[in-house]
Structures are given as C-alpha cells and as structure tokens.
Write a protein that holds these residues in place. Sequence first.
Motif, short mmCIF file in Angstrom:
data_model
loop_
_atom_site.label_atom_id
_atom_site.label_comp_id
_atom_site.label_asym_id
_atom_site.label_seq_id
_atom_site.Cartn_x
_atom_site.Cartn_y
_atom_site.Cartn_z
N UNK A 1 0.85 -1.18 0.00
CA UNK A 1 0.00 0.00 0.00
C UNK A 1 0.89 1.24 0.00
N UNK A 2 0.23 2.38 -0.20
CA UNK A 2 0.97 3.64 -0.22
C UNK A 2 1.74 3.84 1.08
N UNK A 3 1.09 3.51 2.21
CA UNK A 3 1.73 3.77 3.49
C UNK A 3 2.85 2.79 3.79
N UNK A 4 2.80 1.60 3.14
CA UNK A 4 3.91 0.67 3.33
C UNK A 4 5.10 1.06 2.47
N UNK A 5 4.82 1.60 1.29
CA UNK A 5 5.91 1.93 0.37
C UNK A 5 6.76 3.08 0.87
N UNK A 6 6.12 4.05 1.50
CA UNK A 6 6.86 5.26 1.88
C UNK A 6 8.10 4.97 2.71
N UNK A 7 7.99 4.24 3.84
CA UNK A 7 9.20 3.98 4.62
C UNK A 7 10.22 3.13 3.88
N UNK A 8 9.75 2.26 2.98
CA UNK A 8 10.68 1.44 2.22
C UNK A 8 11.54 2.32 1.32
N UNK A 9 10.90 3.26 0.64
CA UNK A 9 11.66 4.16 -0.24
C UNK A 9 12.64 4.99 0.58
#
Lengths: 103, 245
Positions: free
Chosen positions: A39-47
């Motif tokens: 999801x969008x909120x999971x991707x953010x910290x990964x990036x």
Amino acid sequence: MDAQLKKGLLELCVLVSLKKEESYGYKIITDISPYVDISESTLYPILKRLEATGALTTRTKEYNGRLRKYYMITEAGKRKIKESISDLDELRRIYDYIYRDGR
Amino acid sequence: MTKYEWETELKKNIHRLPPDEIDRVLAYYGELFDDHAERGKRETEIVAEFGNPIDVADKILAEYDSENPKSDDGEFFDRNAIKDSSANLAPKSQERGCSSCGETNEKEFVEPPQKSVTVQNANASGTGENGVRAERVILFALLTFFTGAIFFVAVGVVWIGLCVFSIAGLGAGLGGLFTSVVSLGLVITGKVGAGLAQLGVGVAAVGLGIFLTILMLKLIKLCARATKNMFVKIGNWLSAKKESV
C-alpha cells in the motif's frame, strides 16, 4: 508472514521494479502489486530506507504541470539485488522443505 | 472523508516531525493522490485507499523514530558507532563494498529498532499487542454513561418498533385471511350483504398485512446493516484497526 522477512522482500521488489528504468510512487505500487501486497503507506518507509542505505537516488521532475518524484536505482542497489538472488536459492530450498514436510 | 480532511488529520498527527520531513510526507501523498485522480478515482475513494490517516501517521512516526532514536535512550545505540565497530571487527566485509556493510549493519539493527518502536508505540498511544486503544475505550465508556446510553436505547426502541409492526403485519394478514374465510361462509349461508362487507374488510386486512410485512422486512434489512456498520465503526475506532495494510 514475518514482518521483517516481508519488509526485506518488499525492499527487494521495489529495487527490482527500478532495475530497468526509473519509476515513481504510483507506478512502483502498480508494478509490484500483482506479486505482493503493498500500500501507499507501506511503500513510503521502504523508499526512505532504500535511499538512506544508498540503494536508490531521487530527483523531482515536472509532469503535467505538477511535481513528481522519480526514483533511480544505484550501483549499490543493483549489487543488493544480485546478492539477494543467491539468498533466494536457499530460501526456495527452505520453502520446499516446509511446504513438503510441513503439510 | 475529503482530501482536505484526510490531509489535515495526517498533518495534525505528524506535527512533531521536523518540517522538511512533514513536507516530504505531504508531497508523497499529494503526488499519489494526483496519480489516482488522473485515473478517474473519486476523492473519497482515494483517501479510503490510503487508509485511516491516524494509522498512516503512526506508521510514519514509528519508522521515523526507529531511524532517528532519541539521544537520551541509553540502551539504543548510535548507528555510526555500530558501523565503525563492525568495520573494525570484520575487515573482509569492506572488500565487498558498501552495500554489504549496509547489510551487516541492517541485520544488527533488526532486533533493537523493533523493540524501541514497540516501547514508543506503547508509551505514545497506549496500544497493546492487539491494538486496542485504552484511552478510546475509556472515552467511549464515559460518553455512554453520561448520555445515559440514550443512543443505544434509541436503537433498541427502533428495533422494538420494527418487531411490533412486523407482528402487527402478520396479525393483520392472518386475521384478514380468517375473516375472509368466515365471510365466504356467511355468503354461502345466505347472509350475502353481511358476508360481502366482511369479505371486503378481510381482504383489506390481508392487503394491509402483506404490505406491512414486506415493508418491515425491508426496514429490518436496512436497520440490520446500519446497526452492524455502527458497531463495526465503533469497534474499529476503539481498536484503531487498520483498514488497509
């Protein structure tokens, strides 16, 4: 799935989606969604994490009159993919064992 | 929820972060919002996909805190100190280049940042393992107590009303049927006038009964869904369930 395992795999998937060409948030999610729940909120910290560890760099480009952040993989990022692929062979052996003898 | 409401709620919950981090977060979600909107999705759909802004904020805060541990936390080490010490102990890793250095450090960081995140989460919002927010449960209990649970009484009254009218509908239907049968008997035995009049009443009662029963069935379905949604929303609010991963 174990949270740490998933996190590591997600990081890899994101890197792989950047391997051929630069990408941006929405496209990354669309590209890897068929393979893994993201999801969008999971991707953010990964990036954020991948940038902090030097696996990718970013730049902002204009698109349709608005600003869009593009992510590009680095040599370090490409190395990370290569190293993880050898890990995946071991992972597949373990997976086969659990799948076969665990059922 | 509108985009503005979602963004405002998010901003409110990450306000303690440094301003440039807040800008990055808003730019990220703003960009994703525009990409979704470009493909024709509605505003409310998009923010629903993003999820509860409080949950999103929690994720952001948790990740930020684990990457930037507070300096007065004695037990949690300084990243740079670890990098230096691991470089001394394992000179081989340096040959393979930065990415593996990063990886070694990452493995060592795997356990402790997790613990710091859990501790800070527990302190910050009172969530247990199962995610029930204690302060919300208390607030909910107080609200219910002070309003005399009027809201829930009202819901109960609605349901009682539905049941009463359903029974009334059934009663009218059955009564009307019985009356109609009896009135036919009257007609047959010669009391045509009275019989027809009674038949009229009987048929009308059956009609009313059918109408009421169908109406009540529809209303009951509606109220069941609404009541279920209400309890689900309350439950979600109490336990701050994530609507999307």
